[in-house]
Write an enzyme that holds these catalytic residues in place. Sequence first.
Site, PDB file in Angstrom:
ATOM      1  N   HIS A 147      47.151  40.844  45.160  1.00 31.54           N
ATOM      2  CA  HIS A 147      46.626  42.106  44.682  1.00 31.54           C
ATOM      3  C   HIS A 147      47.387  42.477  43.305  1.00 31.54           C
ATOM      4  CE1 HIS A 147      45.305  46.279  44.624  1.00 31.54           C
ATOM      5  NE2 HIS A 147      44.679  46.028  45.280  1.00 31.54           N
ATOM      6  N   ASP A 182      41.088  43.282  52.490  1.00 28.89           N
ATOM      7  CA  ASP A 182      39.862  42.290  52.655  1.00 28.89           C
ATOM      8  C   ASP A 182      40.242  41.242  53.812  1.00 28.89           C
ATOM      9  OD1 ASP A 182      37.887  43.682  51.392  1.00 28.89           O
ATOM     10  OD2 ASP A 182      38.686  42.629  49.488  1.00 28.89           O
TER      11      ASP A 182
HETATM   12  N1  CMC Z   1      45.434  32.387  46.206  1.00 27.50           N
HETATM   13  C1  CMC Z   1      46.534  31.663  45.435  1.00 27.50           C
HETATM   14  N2  CMC Z   1      47.205  32.129  44.277  1.00 27.50           N
HETATM   15  C2  CMC Z   1      46.880  33.307  43.841  1.00 27.50           C
HETATM   16  C3  CMC Z   1      46.034  34.149  44.545  1.00 27.50           C
HETATM   17  C4  CMC Z   1      45.500  33.856  45.630  1.00 27.50           C
HETATM   18  N3  CMC Z   1      44.581  34.618  46.476  1.00 27.50           N
HETATM   19  N4  CMC Z   1      46.299  35.516  44.386  1.00 27.50           N
HETATM   20  C5  CMC Z   1      47.000  35.528  43.034  1.00 27.50           C
HETATM   21  N5  CMC Z   1      47.684  33.855  43.108  1.00 27.50           N
HETATM   22  C6  CMC Z   1      48.356  33.625  41.845  1.00 27.50           C
HETATM   23  C7  CMC Z   1      47.738  33.209  40.466  1.00 27.50           C
HETATM   24  O1  CMC Z   1      47.101  32.192  40.253  1.00 27.50           O
HETATM   25  C8  CMC Z   1      49.039  33.671  39.662  1.00 27.50           C
HETATM   26  O2  CMC Z   1      49.697  32.140  39.686  1.00 27.50           O
HETATM   27  P1  CMC Z   1      50.572  31.869  38.350  1.00 27.50           P
HETATM   28  O3  CMC Z   1      51.819  32.725  38.220  1.00 27.50           O
HETATM   29  O4  CMC Z   1      51.299  30.602  38.793  1.00 27.50           O
HETATM   30  O5  CMC Z   1      50.052  31.864  37.414  1.00 27.50           O
HETATM   31  C9  CMC Z   1      50.056  34.290  40.400  1.00 27.50           C
HETATM   32  O6  CMC Z   1      49.500  34.248  42.136  1.00 27.50           O
HETATM   33  C10 CMC Z   1      49.763  35.791  40.175  1.00 27.50           C
HETATM   34  O7  CMC Z   1      48.564  36.253  40.124  1.00 27.50           O
HETATM   35  P2  CMC Z   1      48.167  37.712  39.272  1.00 27.50           P
HETATM   36  O8  CMC Z   1      47.955  37.345  37.903  1.00 27.50           O
HETATM   37  O9  CMC Z   1      48.971  38.811  39.957  1.00 27.50           O
HETATM   38  O10 CMC Z   1      46.599  38.149  40.084  1.00 27.50           O
HETATM   39  P3  CMC Z   1      45.742  39.220  39.463  1.00 27.50           P
HETATM   40  O11 CMC Z   1      46.450  40.297  39.370  1.00 27.50           O
HETATM   41  O12 CMC Z   1      45.056  38.757  38.293  1.00 27.50           O
HETATM   42  O13 CMC Z   1      44.711  38.826  40.501  1.00 27.50           O
HETATM   43  C11 CMC Z   1      43.431  39.323  42.431  1.00 27.50           C
HETATM   44  C12 CMC Z   1      44.513  39.756  41.632  1.00 27.50           C
HETATM   45  C13 CMC Z   1      43.358  40.036  43.730  1.00 27.50           C
HETATM   46  C14 CMC Z   1      42.267  38.991  41.990  1.00 27.50           C
HETATM   47  C15 CMC Z   1      43.969  37.833  43.019  1.00 27.50           C
HETATM   48  O14 CMC Z   1      45.358  37.889  43.737  1.00 27.50           O
HETATM   49  C16 CMC Z   1      43.054  37.026  43.993  1.00 27.50           C
HETATM   50  O15 CMC Z   1      42.129  36.299  43.427  1.00 27.50           O
HETATM   51  N6  CMC Z   1      42.865  37.093  45.264  1.00 27.50           N
HETATM   52  C17 CMC Z   1      41.958  36.519  46.041  1.00 27.50           C
HETATM   53  C18 CMC Z   1      40.719  37.851  46.194  1.00 27.50           C
HETATM   54  C19 CMC Z   1      41.015  38.670  47.058  1.00 27.50           C
HETATM   55  O16 CMC Z   1      41.182  38.642  47.979  1.00 27.50           O
HETATM   56  N7  CMC Z   1      40.462  40.049  46.192  1.00 27.50           N
HETATM   57  C20 CMC Z   1      40.653  41.330  46.874  1.00 27.50           C
HETATM   58  C21 CMC Z   1      41.389  42.056  46.300  1.00 27.50           C
HETATM   59  S1  CMC Z   1      41.833  43.542  47.220  1.00 27.50           S
HETATM   60  C22 CMC Z   1      40.542  44.355  47.374  1.00 27.50           C
HETATM   61  C23 CMC Z   1      39.822  44.616  46.087  1.00 27.50           C
HETATM   62  O17 CMC Z   1      40.357  45.134  45.171  1.00 27.50           O
HETATM   63  O18 CMC Z   1      38.458  44.700  46.336  1.00 27.50           O
END
Ligand code: CMC
Length: 428
Positions: free
Chosen positions: A306, A363
Amino acid sequence: MADKATLTLGGKTIELPLIVGTEGEVGIDISKLRAETGAITFDPGYGNTGSCASAITFIDGEKGILRYRGIPIEQFVNHPDFIEVAMLIINGELPKRADRERFRDKLADNAHLHEGMKHHFDGFPSGAPPMAILSAMINALFCYDQNFSDPESDESFEDSAARLMSKVRTIAAYSYRSSKGLPYNYPDPKLLYCGNFLHMMFSMPHRPYEVDPDIEDALNLVLILHADHEQNCSTSTVRMVGSAQANLYASVAAGVCALWGPLHGGANVAVIEMLESIRKGGLKPEECIKLAKQKDSGFRLMGFGHRVYKNFDPRSRILKNACDKVLGKLGVKDPLLDIARKLEELALNDPYFVDRKLYPNVDFYSGIILRALGIPLDMFTVMFAIGRMPGWIGQWKEQHDTPGGRIYRPRQIYTGPTIRDYVPMDKR
Ligand code: CMC
């Protein structure tokens, strides 16, 4: 703490005022930055950008705290009344009994769709994504409601909020009935918000549907947990569109489109697809974790991570407990719940997820409850949208009522070609 931040740029020092929230959060007001220095801030994905001040929802992502209008989310678990929470979010206070009754009557009176609107459903091909239908139909609804809404009047705005919340639920149920070729069920004014939705989804002619109170409570809880989440992608979209003074319906329709994405609300579908693929033997939980860690795989552990929570998402804790309770009460044994628990255990013991502070989000477990309630998979994100309506409506209203509001218009750092000449077609 000082009441100003100091910035030195190109030999010039300027002072930037601070804005401090009621929970002590500090923001640096950079609204004069460009005028004074010629520079802008650069924050792709807006991870460090406060786009507004808001009194609706408070999140402390480090501590895993979520509060609506100051009330911790956990306190609603034993009072699962979605409409009460909707009124809290939109109006700022829990409703008194008479207010609650008045809003309930407005919901009941506005649940039906104009008969003309029913024909719109016939225009969508079978298999059309329900989120596409929902967004299109909210704009269609405005065509029938054009003269209805006056955001300057609280009473008129409450009418609009009731109409939108009530009719969105009917649209959602009708899109399901239409996709299955089933007759539409007219709303039943005797039923409460969630019971009425279940009736419109599942009643069959001459076979009335008895609303199960356990299912009704569980649905209320799921909707409450989705009711608002401050400046997430879809809510920021609603505010972005609203900032151009677009009407409430158009703004909310845009929010639905943003929510549809698998990184946002669409994740509740993606989680179940991932768990299903593990159940069917396509993928082992260990392989799933391995794949999620490989950056070039393009695969993410859906329902994990998140932008704001660097701790457990409090909604996921509640939903995990609710899974046990709801499935137990309904006598449902879902193998996906065991797989989800296993994945969570693996992830929470893996340095990749621990170091990056990736925890289950809302989710991860919500889909398992929705399945147990009989909601079809392609309607899951629509359920999220129904739940998020109070948030979108409340945030739109707050933006509308805030004096001095400006159109949202971020800047950019241009990285394209510098000036060059047009080349005629025969010389290219
Ligand atoms: N699986 C694998 N790696 C992950 C994931 C994941 N679900 N989420 C984040 N990472 C990694 C990301 O690749 C990054 O790695 P590095 O530092 O090596 O580059 C690190 O963790 C930090 O990620 P971040 O930049 O903090 O992520 P973000 O804030 O850009 O994205 C997110 C947040 C929710 C889009 C992402 O965690 C994700 O894609 N999760 C899976 C989809 C999901 O469950 N979405 C629902 C979100 S909650 C409800 C809503 O908003 O609707």
